[in-house]
Design an enzyme around this catalytic site. Structure first.
Site: not given
Ligand SMILES: [Zn+2]
Length: 201
Positions: A84-87, A125, A153, A155
């Site tokens: 995941c690119e956020h976490h 995703q 996910h 995260c």
């Protein structure tokens, strides 16, 4: 794509990991952590190998001797491992990829490799689903493409709202899978058909 200009050195990457270890509250010089930065740097090369893969090139070789086969080709339950690119936490799940051939087909392992080429990057995703479908559509020009992803996910399961067991489902339907209700229904029935290996009616 990743900008390769100004890419940090291996040493700089390892130093950054040492800083994160200190940020977590530990001592990067203690025995158990001494080799961790180099291990993590190597692991990153695996997690993000997709940046070095050209998904379009994977689909370059096709086969036209299909005896007119023009029904759904479905590759079901492809293992998904993404980040995941956020976490920067793992996204783990499965992918179903289908297309309706138009005069040519592609080796099925290539479809799985296209999934990996996009999965092994920093992702959300929704974008991952669209990228896989759009690439197959653009390169193979079939009568339709469908990509369905079901994934958990980490995260969300191990931090934040802490909701294990939640699966996110996304889909991108193009061509006949988008426009024709019967074709879409047939696909969803094929995806949901239980029994694993072995075709049974
Ligand atoms: Zn996240």
């Amino acid at each position: 794509m990743l900008a390769t200009a100004g890419q940090p050195t291996r040493e700089q990457a390892e130093e950054a990991i040492r800083i994160l270890l200190r940020w977590a509250g530990d001592d990067p010089e203690r025995e158990g952590l001494r080799d961790t930065p180099s291990r993590v740097a190597r692991a990153y090369k695996e997690f993000f190998v997709g940046y070095d893969t050209d998904p379009v090139a994977l689909l370059a070789r096709t086969f036209e001797e299909t005896d007119g086969y023009d029904e759904i080709v479905l590759l079901r339950d492809i293992r998904l491992e993404s980040t995941c690119e956020h976490h920067m936490a793992p996204i783990i799940g499965r992918v179903h990829v289908a297309y309706l051939p138009h005069r040519r087909v592609v080796g099925i392992s290539k479809l799985a490799r296209v999934v990996d080429a996009y999965a092994k990057r920093l992702q959300i995703q929704e974008k991952l689903t669209a990228q896989i479908a759009n690439t197959i559509q653009d390169v193979l020009e079939p009568r339709g493409v469908a990509v369905v992803i079901e994934a958990a996910h980490q995260c969300m399961t191990t931090r934040g709202v802490h909701k294990p067991g939640v699966t996110m489902v996304t889909s991108r339907m193009l061509g006949a899978f988008r426009d024709d209700q019967a074709t879409r229904r047939e696909l969803l029935a094929m995806i949901n058909r239980k029994g694993g290996a072995g075709y049974t009616e």
